[in-house]
Design an enzyme around this catalytic site. Structure first.
Site, PDB file in Angstrom:
ATOM      1  N   LYS A 161     -55.486  10.918  58.899  1.00  0.00           N
ATOM      2  CA  LYS A 161     -56.094  11.841  58.266  1.00  0.00           C
ATOM      3  C   LYS A 161     -57.076  10.976  57.154  1.00  0.00           C
ATOM      4  O   LYS A 161     -56.660  10.440  56.223  1.00  0.00           O
ATOM      5  CB  LYS A 161     -54.799  12.474  57.426  1.00  0.00           C
TER       6      LYS A 161
ATOM      7  N   ASP B 287     -60.649  15.528  48.357  1.00  0.00           N
ATOM      8  CA  ASP B 287     -59.619  16.670  48.512  1.00  0.00           C
ATOM      9  C   ASP B 287     -59.694  17.578  47.170  1.00  0.00           C
ATOM     10  O   ASP B 287     -58.974  17.436  46.393  1.00  0.00           O
ATOM     11  CB  ASP B 287     -58.309  16.486  49.133  1.00  0.00           C
TER      12      ASP B 287
ATOM     13  N   LYS C  55     -57.178  22.698  43.210  1.00  0.00           N
ATOM     14  CA  LYS C  55     -56.279  21.657  42.322  1.00  0.00           C
ATOM     15  C   LYS C  55     -56.526  21.795  41.145  1.00  0.00           C
ATOM     16  O   LYS C  55     -57.746  21.824  40.649  1.00  0.00           O
ATOM     17  CB  LYS C  55     -56.182  20.297  42.990  1.00  0.00           C
TER      18      LYS C  55
ATOM     19  N   ASP D 180     -57.227  10.514  49.184  1.00  0.00           N
ATOM     20  CA  ASP D 180     -56.642  11.318  50.571  1.00  0.00           C
ATOM     21  C   ASP D 180     -57.051  10.878  51.892  1.00  0.00           C
ATOM     22  O   ASP D 180     -56.509  11.664  52.831  1.00  0.00           O
ATOM     23  CB  ASP D 180     -56.983  12.714  50.074  1.00  0.00           C
TER      24      ASP D 180
ATOM     25  N   ASP E  35     -55.373  23.970  50.498  1.00  0.00           N
ATOM     26  CA  ASP E  35     -55.055  22.635  50.026  1.00  0.00           C
ATOM     27  C   ASP E  35     -53.943  21.979  50.898  1.00  0.00           C
ATOM     28  O   ASP E  35     -53.554  21.072  50.620  1.00  0.00           O
ATOM     29  CB  ASP E  35     -54.469  22.721  48.723  1.00  0.00           C
TER      30      ASP E  35
ATOM     31  N   GLU F 106     -54.797  21.110  54.306  1.00  0.00           N
ATOM     32  CA  GLU F 106     -55.767  21.012  54.895  1.00  0.00           C
ATOM     33  C   GLU F 106     -55.594  19.792  55.865  1.00  0.00           C
ATOM     34  O   GLU F 106     -56.190  19.693  57.151  1.00  0.00           O
ATOM     35  CB  GLU F 106     -57.274  20.795  54.236  1.00  0.00           C
TER      36      GLU F 106
ATOM     37  N   ARG G 293     -52.947  18.974  57.840  1.00  0.00           N
ATOM     38  CA  ARG G 293     -52.675  18.988  58.931  1.00  0.00           C
ATOM     39  C   ARG G 293     -53.427  19.769  59.906  1.00  0.00           C
ATOM     40  O   ARG G 293     -53.353  19.699  61.109  1.00  0.00           O
ATOM     41  CB  ARG G 293     -51.143  19.843  58.761  1.00  0.00           C
TER      42      ARG G 293
END
Length: 428
Positions: free
Chosen positions: A195, A200, A207, A218, A277, A279, A281
């Protein structure tokens, strides 16, 4: 240049004047670290953090007792994201010095890459840094393809495109092939999927600042899995391995994805977005579909995927999920051999069914009725692994990054996990 502070190792207790529990002391020659045989590597790392905190930026690891692991433990604690540090390393044999040099090159690359500001490290820059690292250690044994922007949509990488389309910096898929055999038809032993969310914001499920301020990190899973492949190569990896990095920004704009959107994946799965949020996956799914198509013996994905894993384990352990008990135990054995901390968390068949949607086959997040967020995230990913019961490991990288310094780590990236994954790749 300042004169180096000598750092020596001792198996004797510190002089009583330093206190009954003293683990280091100062003498005429420099600083002595007093090993007690209980947690020597941890003791060295914590002492190094204190030495750095004292403003000592030039040290010489001197005397007897030093080896690769002890020197590395010192550097793990001594290194920080600000300023320069100089270490004069102890005398080691050729094999130990080579191992130390490779750790310094590759794991420092991982830490520095994760620590880089998002403004400097977008999706394309992350992919290119990975290419540069791996070409640097493997040369012509590496080939790669970078797909970005609208080309992703046209080639049906719709999870990655959906998440990344809201940014002016286009999303990127890096597909890299390490093939040391020279045979273009050689079977693929392992596929690694990372990933690479380079920032993010949470998207429209935005967030709070307190949870967004570390989100340059991230992409820690992508950096970790890239470093693991590079490190395995330096340890003699002689099997074909493919790497997929799913890189994007998750930002808010007029073109960003929205709650209620439905993503149609190439394997036939449909996913309703109920939390922008969640995202990570969504982008990993595209990489896992490609990985499964290679029919490898082993698939490993690595991601800073859930806050739930950090709630369970803090920043001290990486969370491990798998349906394959034997493979999970092999990974844990590799972690023990490398002195890195992994902990297996539950993943059962019922977790795959805890993502109900009224409009698609899957929801991208579990409802309040299913609060095991790290396990349901792993369950989500399993829908994109063809043979998810065998040969697949999911690593939720809880220990990748620390927002603030602690007694053994500076603030920022740790590099933990690189050696464990490399150990697993080269164990057979």
């Amino acid at each position: 240049m300042t004169e180096a502070m000598k750092i020596t190792l001792s198996t004797l207790p510190a002089d009583a004047r330093w206190g009954e529990k003293a683990t280091w002391s100062i003498n005429n020659d420099g600083i002595a670290l007093h090993l007690n045989g209980k947690d020597d590597l941890g003791l060295i790392q914590r002492a190094a953090r204190k030495i750095d905190g004292m403003g000592i930026k030039h040290v010489a690891l001197s005397g007897e007792g030093w080896n690769t692991d002890r020197a590395w433990a010192f550097w793990a604690g001594y290194k920080g994201p600000k300023g320069q540090r100089q270490v004069e390393w102890p005398t080691l044999d050729d094999a130990q010095r080579s191992e130390l040099d490779n750790r310094l090159t590759i794991i420092d690359w991982v830490r520095d890459t994760i620590n880089a500001p998002a403004e400097e490290l977008g999706p394309e820059q992350l992919a290119q840094r990975a290419v540069d690292l791996l070409c640097g250690v493997a040369g012509e044994k590496v080939s790669y393809r970078i797909t970005k922007g609208e080309d992703l949509r046209e080639q049906n990488y719709l999870g990655l495109h959906t998440v990344g389309r809201g940014s002016e910096r286009p999303p990127v898929l890096l597909a890299l092939d390490y093939n040391p055999t020279g045979d273009k038809d050689a079977p693929v032993y392992a596929c690694l999927v990372g990933k690479g969310i380079t920032f993010d914001s949470g998207g429209y499920s935005i967030k709070q600042s307190a949870f967004m301020d570390s989100m340059k990190s991230d992409m820690g899973g992508a950096a970790t899995i890239t470093g693991a492949l590079a490190f395995a190569i330096t340890r003699g990896l002689n099997k074909r391995v493919k790497l997929y990095l799913c890189c994007a920004d998750n930002l808010i704009s007029g073109n960003a994805f929205k709650l209620g959107d439905i993503i149609h994946y190439r394997n036939g799965k449909t996913v309703e977005v109920m939390n922008t949020d969640a995202e990570g996956r969504l982008v990993l799914a595209d990489g896992l579909i490609d990985a499964s198509a290679q029919k490898p013996a082993l698939i490993i994905d690595a991601a800073t995927l859930t806050g739930a894993a950090k709630t369970a384990l803090g920043n001290d352990y990486h969370a491990l999920f798998s349906f394959d008990d034997a493979l999970a135990n092999r990974l844990l054995a590799s972690a023990q051999a490398e002195n890195e901390a992994f902990w297996r968390l539950p993943l059962a068949e019922f977790h795959r069914n805890q993502l109900p949607s009224n409009f698609a086959e899957l929801n991208n997040t579990g409802s309040a009725a299913y609060p095991a967020g790290a396990s349901t995230a792993a369950g989500f990913l399993s829908h994109f692994v063809e043979n998810y019961h065998q040969g697949w490991l999911h690593i939720d990288c809880s220990a990748t990054y620390r927002k603030s310094a602690v007694e053994q780590w500076s603030a920022g990236a740790t590099g933990l996990g690189v050696r464990t994954i490399a150990n697993l790749l080269t164990a057979e």
